[in-house]
Design a protein around this motif. Structure first.
Motif, PDB file in Angstrom:
ATOM      1  N   ASP A 225       0.937  -1.199   0.092  1.00  0.00           N
ATOM      2  CA  ASP A 225       0.200  -0.208   0.073  1.00  0.00           C
ATOM      3  C   ASP A 225       0.901   1.125   0.014  1.00  0.00           C
ATOM      4  OD1 ASP A 225      -2.648   1.425   0.252  1.00  0.00           O
ATOM      5  OD2 ASP A 225      -1.554   2.305   1.769  1.00  0.00           O
ATOM      6  N   ILE A 226       0.875   1.848  -1.156  1.00  0.00           N
ATOM      7  CA  ILE A 226       1.452   3.314  -1.346  1.00  0.00           C
ATOM      8  C   ILE A 226       0.599   4.197  -1.740  1.00  0.00           C
ATOM      9  CG2 ILE A 226       3.932   2.470  -1.346  1.00  0.00           C
ATOM     10  CD1 ILE A 226       3.748   2.658  -4.373  1.00  0.00           C
ATOM     11  N   ILE A 227      -0.765   4.084  -1.485  1.00  0.00           N
ATOM     12  CA  ILE A 227      -1.740   4.946  -1.877  1.00  0.00           C
ATOM     13  C   ILE A 227      -1.590   6.458  -1.153  1.00  0.00           C
ATOM     14  CG2 ILE A 227      -4.365   5.385  -1.668  1.00  0.00           C
ATOM     15  CD1 ILE A 227      -4.966   2.622  -2.240  1.00  0.00           C
ATOM     16  N   PRO A 228      -0.929   6.675  -0.032  1.00  0.00           N
ATOM     17  CA  PRO A 228      -0.951   7.768   0.635  1.00  0.00           C
ATOM     18  C   PRO A 228       0.073   8.889   0.028  1.00  0.00           C
ATOM     19  CG  PRO A 228      -1.203   6.232   2.331  1.00  0.00           C
ATOM     20  CD  PRO A 228      -1.237   5.515   1.073  1.00  0.00           C
ATOM     21  N   ARG A 229       0.821   7.973  -0.955  1.00  0.00           N
ATOM     22  CA  ARG A 229       1.985   8.609  -1.729  1.00  0.00           C
ATOM     23  C   ARG A 229       1.776   9.071  -3.071  1.00  0.00           C
ATOM     24  NH1 ARG A 229       6.306   5.984   1.452  1.00  0.00           N
ATOM     25  NH2 ARG A 229       7.746   7.050   0.428  1.00  0.00           N
ATOM     26  N   LEU A 230       0.349   8.982  -3.507  1.00  0.00           N
ATOM     27  CA  LEU A 230      -0.047   9.308  -4.702  1.00  0.00           C
ATOM     28  C   LEU A 230       0.338  10.716  -5.150  1.00  0.00           C
ATOM     29  CD1 LEU A 230      -3.316   7.387  -5.436  1.00  0.00           C
ATOM     30  CD2 LEU A 230      -1.238   6.607  -5.710  1.00  0.00           C
ATOM     31  N   PRO A 231       0.199  11.663  -4.227  1.00  0.00           N
ATOM     32  CA  PRO A 231       0.754  13.063  -4.817  1.00  0.00           C
ATOM     33  C   PRO A 231       2.247  13.039  -5.307  1.00  0.00           C
ATOM     34  CG  PRO A 231      -0.724  13.305  -3.063  1.00  0.00           C
ATOM     35  CD  PRO A 231      -0.570  11.832  -3.062  1.00  0.00           C
ATOM     36  N   GLU A 232       3.067  12.236  -4.339  1.00  0.00           N
ATOM     37  CA  GLU A 232       4.482  12.245  -4.614  1.00  0.00           C
ATOM     38  C   GLU A 232       4.557  11.689  -6.136  1.00  0.00           C
ATOM     39  OE1 GLU A 232       8.228  10.046  -2.641  1.00  0.00           O
ATOM     40  OE2 GLU A 232       6.467  10.022  -1.573  1.00  0.00           O
ATOM     41  N   ILE A 233       3.772  10.610  -6.303  1.00  0.00           N
ATOM     42  CA  ILE A 233       4.222   9.581  -7.187  1.00  0.00           C
ATOM     43  C   ILE A 233       3.630  10.433  -8.772  1.00  0.00           C
ATOM     44  CG2 ILE A 233       2.983   7.425  -8.618  1.00  0.00           C
ATOM     45  CD1 ILE A 233       2.894   6.312  -5.699  1.00  0.00           C
ATOM     46  N   GLU A 234       2.543  11.256  -8.508  1.00  0.00           N
ATOM     47  CA  GLU A 234       2.314  11.930  -9.518  1.00  0.00           C
ATOM     48  C   GLU A 234       3.228  13.019 -10.039  1.00  0.00           C
ATOM     49  OE1 GLU A 234      -2.007  14.134 -10.930  1.00  0.00           O
ATOM     50  OE2 GLU A 234      -1.241  14.540  -8.953  1.00  0.00           O
ATOM     51  N   ARG A 235       4.028  13.607  -8.907  1.00  0.00           N
ATOM     52  CA  ARG A 235       5.143  14.473  -9.264  1.00  0.00           C
ATOM     53  C   ARG A 235       6.218  13.692  -9.963  1.00  0.00           C
ATOM     54  NH1 ARG A 235       3.630  16.318  -4.083  1.00  0.00           N
ATOM     55  NH2 ARG A 235       5.171  15.114  -3.043  1.00  0.00           N
ATOM     56  N   MET A 236       6.437  12.473  -9.723  1.00  0.00           N
ATOM     57  CA  MET A 236       7.406  11.733 -10.124  1.00  0.00           C
ATOM     58  C   MET A 236       7.474  11.585 -11.874  1.00  0.00           C
ATOM     59  SD  MET A 236       7.689   8.878  -7.257  1.00  0.00           S
ATOM     60  CE  MET A 236       8.519   7.720  -8.562  1.00  0.00           C
ATOM     61  N   GLY A 237       6.041  11.792 -12.175  1.00  0.00           N
ATOM     62  CA  GLY A 237       6.070  11.567 -13.894  1.00  0.00           C
ATOM     63  C   GLY A 237       5.270  10.434 -14.119  1.00  0.00           C
ATOM     64  N   VAL A 238       4.906   9.448 -13.188  1.00  0.00           N
ATOM     65  CA  VAL A 238       4.229   8.282 -13.345  1.00  0.00           C
ATOM     66  C   VAL A 238       2.987   8.520 -14.203  1.00  0.00           C
ATOM     67  CG1 VAL A 238       3.156   6.177 -12.591  1.00  0.00           C
ATOM     68  CG2 VAL A 238       5.412   6.800 -11.640  1.00  0.00           C
ATOM     69  N   THR A 239       2.659   7.692 -15.036  1.00  0.00           N
ATOM     70  CA  THR A 239       1.372   7.786 -15.809  1.00  0.00           C
ATOM     71  C   THR A 239       0.116   7.328 -15.082  1.00  0.00           C
ATOM     72  OG1 THR A 239       2.756   7.787 -18.025  1.00  0.00           O
ATOM     73  CG2 THR A 239       0.296   7.341 -18.177  1.00  0.00           C
ATOM     74  N   SER A 240       0.244   6.208 -14.670  1.00  0.00           N
ATOM     75  CA  SER A 240      -0.859   5.210 -14.100  1.00  0.00           C
ATOM     76  C   SER A 240      -0.452   4.616 -13.040  1.00  0.00           C
ATOM     77  CB  SER A 240      -1.515   4.330 -15.171  1.00  0.00           C
ATOM     78  OG  SER A 240      -2.429   3.451 -14.662  1.00  0.00           O
ATOM     79  N   VAL A 241      -1.455   4.456 -12.103  1.00  0.00           N
ATOM     80  CA  VAL A 241      -1.171   3.872 -10.649  1.00  0.00           C
ATOM     81  C   VAL A 241      -2.310   2.617 -10.716  1.00  0.00           C
ATOM     82  CG1 VAL A 241      -0.084   5.668  -9.427  1.00  0.00           C
ATOM     83  CG2 VAL A 241      -2.598   5.595  -9.307  1.00  0.00           C
ATOM     84  N   LYS A 242      -1.746   1.536 -10.400  1.00  0.00           N
ATOM     85  CA  LYS A 242      -2.799   0.293 -10.523  1.00  0.00           C
ATOM     86  C   LYS A 242      -3.021  -0.475  -9.371  1.00  0.00           C
ATOM     87  CE  LYS A 242      -2.488  -3.649 -13.941  1.00  0.00           C
ATOM     88  NZ  LYS A 242      -1.836  -4.135 -15.087  1.00  0.00           N
ATOM     89  N   ILE A 243      -4.041  -0.652  -9.179  1.00  0.00           N
ATOM     90  CA  ILE A 243      -4.734  -1.584  -8.187  1.00  0.00           C
ATOM     91  C   ILE A 243      -4.778  -3.041  -8.411  1.00  0.00           C
ATOM     92  CG2 ILE A 243      -6.540  -1.925  -6.462  1.00  0.00           C
ATOM     93  CD1 ILE A 243      -7.503   1.072  -7.110  1.00  0.00           C
ATOM     94  N   GLU A 244      -4.037  -3.744  -7.677  1.00  0.00           N
ATOM     95  CA  GLU A 244      -4.038  -5.292  -7.784  1.00  0.00           C
ATOM     96  C   GLU A 244      -5.317  -5.886  -7.162  1.00  0.00           C
ATOM     97  OE1 GLU A 244      -3.830  -9.437  -7.090  1.00  0.00           O
ATOM     98  OE2 GLU A 244      -4.057  -7.825  -5.452  1.00  0.00           O
ATOM     99  N   GLY A 245      -5.814  -6.770  -8.109  1.00  0.00           N
ATOM    100  CA  GLY A 245      -6.978  -7.499  -7.383  1.00  0.00           C
ATOM    101  C   GLY A 245      -8.134  -7.768  -8.412  1.00  0.00           C
ATOM    102  N   ARG A 246      -7.939  -8.762  -9.650  1.00  0.00           N
ATOM    103  CA  ARG A 246      -9.096  -9.136 -10.270  1.00  0.00           C
ATOM    104  C   ARG A 246      -9.657 -10.083  -9.514  1.00  0.00           C
ATOM    105  NH1 ARG A 246      -7.492 -10.794 -15.784  1.00  0.00           N
ATOM    106  NH2 ARG A 246      -5.403 -10.665 -15.356  1.00  0.00           N
TER     107      ARG A 246
END
Length: 706
Positions: A225-246
């Motif tokens: 779980d790194i959901i609380p880090r999403l603003p940081e990840i967005e600043r890194m330039g990542v395009t998409s954040v994926k949730i596992e669990g089909r």
């Protein structure tokens, strides 16, 4: 869009229509799912052709993209069915394909040339060079390995023009994805074929030279779980954040997507509900933070199971009705004596509807824009909403019945739905490529792979046509004048994972200067690194590239591989069939304790430490079967960040007494891991005489995989 920058995509899983609905209504930008066949989660409900069309149509109405997982290894006899699967996806309007197999990627490009390709995490892309190879394979996006640190992710993002996608929540595989063969080895259910039985979640203990067995469930990691880090990840330039669990419940999907949306809005995400619905002893951010230790391990407890009961009902409320997701604009014209007309636009599609003739207001109060907005903004049962200011109304002193405006709105919405549902790609119906048979040029050669030169028995040197050794060790021996064999007989191999590639270009340059002209590549990154030197290294691929069909082998040749060891995850008959039509040389894994897992967080180190392990670590399963665990020699790793341990099979695979069945292959690989020089010499003698090992397995060559 915010300030011209695309917003970070939230990508949610869906194993069923209810899960898809939950993802969409809670704010996912895209959803990934699978058809009934060719999906890496075959145990989830998945979608047949009609269900897929329904799912895509619904998602597109709501402004959500659909990515289809086609991320398994495919055998030659399945390629016609694969073509049909691709056709179904195109005709349904799927927005992207998530692919592992190099041959599948080539066939998607052939049959669906407009379809974006996303490189699955099963491809184990873990470095800038791996992303470079994905780009050469025609991918537009790369799903990065889950084992990366923040700094490693950022380095890849900076290095590539590809879109990048990372996992931010859900289950951790113990092994690097695409590099796990444990389920296949123990029960014939391959993770690379979508059938993983998760034996890693069963009890295992750890031991070593200096300590007896300890721990429980030592191959089970907590969920990421790194959901609380999403603003940081967005600043890194990542395009998409994926949730596992089909394979997870719709409530889980709803909670995870909601938490992502909260984090991106600057709010504190509700991780308590998410942990209650599913967790394994809590969550971890160990890989992202570079803290690979015992705190990352956990398993599903009775308390974890009972915690879910109290929140499932509440979470259903997150997705029980449609939400306003798509802003629209309207233009209404109502002139006396003319039909009332309505134009409806979502910014990309514009539709119109005409109704009854408008009558002069007369003694009645004329209809105005406020009256029109009240009727036309009633879009509650649809995914659309009409912001104030998005209605332009020319009323012209007329009287219009509310029912007439309602009918116009419904008709226009139906037309807009149909426009948004239209598939945009094209399917090119052409035959599968021809795979002409080729005759073997002679009996297979023998190649030997060793962990170090000290392991190589002198009497075996004449037996092997090629000997594979760590690149750093070969270079040291060469520069010290201590090579016993000519360079043309030797194949250097880089560390299997090069998370830190900084030392690789220099090493490869020195190898070339020392007279080495060939390389053994255990990952796509190795091939890209070799090509990046500008020197014409002759490259051969190892079994962990997971090549099993002729189209994948043709792609390997196009990328620069002169030959490759086929994946051992198949029946011998299937591998022989691929070898007979391969445009490049093919090898068979003929002997060795195959690495069943590649472990960046070593369970032996976590449980007892490296000192107690003494390079003699092992795991023991619930049946008392012992599996060796080995890591590379530190002096061969180039960087401490490249250290990866391997869980080896309890028995060696051996075909020494079945050599008459191996004539279709160009060479046979004998892979020495835990053997002493004396034991390696004994193996060679058995191959010389055609006699069997005392204890051995045929692996999957007789039973195959599901």
């Amino acid at each position: 869009m915010t300030g011209g920058k695309p917003r970070l995509e939230v990508l949610a899983p869906a194993g069923s229509m209810e899960a898809l609905t939950a993802a969409v209504r809670c704010g996912a930008d895209a959803v990934y799912l699978g058809q009934k066949n060719f999906s890496a989660r075959k145990n989830s409900q998945n979608f047949d052709g009609e269900e897929l069309r329904e799912a895509v149509a619904y998602a597109h109405r709501c402004g959500v993209k659909i990515h289809q997982a086609l991320n398994i290894v495919v055998f030659q006899q399945e390629l016609e069915a694969l073509k049909a699967c691709i056709r179904t996806a195109v005709e349904a309007g799927v927005d992207a394909m998530i692919v592992q197999d190099w041959g599948v990627a080539a066939l998607v490009r052939r049959f669906a040339p407009d379809m974006p390709l996303h490189a699955s995490t099963q491809m184990a892309v873990h470095s800038p060079a791996g992303a470079k190879l994905a780009e050469e394979l025609g991918f537009s996006r790369v799903v990065l390995a889950r084992e990366l640190t923040r700094e490693e992710i950022e380095a890849i993002v900076r290095s590539t023009s590809l879109e990048t996608e990372i996992f931010v929540h859900g289950a951790h595989c113990m092994s690097v994805s695409g590099q796990c063969y444990l389920s296949a080895a123990l029960g014939g259910k391959s993770g690379n074929r979508g059938q993983c039985a998760q034996p890693c979640r069963l009890p295992f203990t750890a031991g070593g030279a200096g300590k007896g067995e300890t721990g429980e469930n030592v191959l089970s990691l907590k969920d990421m779980d790194i959901i609380p880090r999403l603003p940081e990840i967005e600043r890194m330039g990542v395009t998409s954040v994926k949730i596992e669990g089909r394979m997870k419940r719709p409530e889980y999907v709803a909670a995870a997507v909601t938490a992502c949306r909260q984090a991106l809005a600057g709010e504190i995400p509700d991780l308590g509900a998410l942990q209650a619905v599913f967790s394994r002893s809590g969550f971890t951010a160990g890989y992202f933070d570079g803290k690979r230790d015992k705190t990352m391990f956990g398993f599903r407890t009775r308390e974890d199971v009972t915690a879910a009961a109290g929140v499932l009902g509440e979470l259903k409320n997150l997705y029980h009705k449609e939400r306003p997701l798509v802003p629209v604009s309207m233009e209404l014209t109502a002139r006396p004596g003319e039909p009332v007309s309505l134009f409806l636009s979502d910014g990309e599609h514009t539709v119109s509807a005409a109704g009854e003739t408008a009558e002069p207001a007369g003694e009645n109060r004329p209809a105005d824009a406020a009256f029109a907005y009240k009727q036309l903004a009633r879009l509650g049962s649809t995914p659309y909403f009409l912001p104030e200011g998005n209605l332009r109304a020319e009323m012209g002193g007329v009287s219009v019945r509310p029912a007439a405006l309602n009918q116009l709105r419904r008709e226009a919405v139906e037309k807009l739905d149909r426009e948004r549902e239209q598939p945009r790609g094209r399917f090119v119906d052409s035959p599968l490529p021809a795979y002409p048979a080729r005759e073997p040029s002679g009996p297979p050669a023998f190649w030997g792979k060793f962990q170090s030169a000290a392991q190589l028995p002198q009497e075996a040197e004449g037996f092997f046509d090629r000997i594979i050794l760590p690149a750093a060790e070969l270079l040291r021996l060469s520069e010290a004048g201590a090579l016993r064999l000519p360079a043309e007989k030797l194949l250097p191999v880089l560390p299997r994972f090069t998370f830190d590639e900084s030392g690789c270009p220099g090493l490869l340059g020195r190898l070339w200067a020392a007279g080495f002209r060939a390389l053994y590549c255990e990952s796509g990154a190795h091939l890209a690194l070799a090509k990046g030197t500008g020197r014409p290294f002759i490259c051969y691929g190892g079994p962990y590239l997971n090549l099993v069909n002729p189209e994948a082998l043709a792609e390997a040749g196009r990328l620069g591989l002169a030959g490759a060891v086929l994946s051992p995850e198949g029946k011998l008959s299937q591998l022989r069939a691929a070898a007979r039509v391969s445009p490049i040389e093919t090898g068979l894994y003929g002997y060795g304790r195959m690495a069943l897992m590649a472990l960046r967080n070593c369970p032996v180190k976590a449980q007892i430490g490296c000192k107690a392990c003494g390079r003699q670590g092992y795991l023991t399963d619930r049946k008392g079967i012992r599996f060796p665990v080995r890591c590379g020699l530190p002096e061969n790793d180039l960087s401490p960040d490249n250290r990866v341990s391997c869980l080896l099979n309890s028995l060696p695979l051996s075909m020494s007494d079945k050599q008459a069945e191996l004539s279709a292959f160009s060479f046979i690989l004998l892979d020495f891991t835990v053997e002493t020089p004396e034991e390696a010499a004994a193996v060679v003698r058995r191959w010389r005489t055609g006699s069997p090992e005392e204890q051995y397995t045929r692996g999957l060559y007789t039973r195959g995989v599901l």
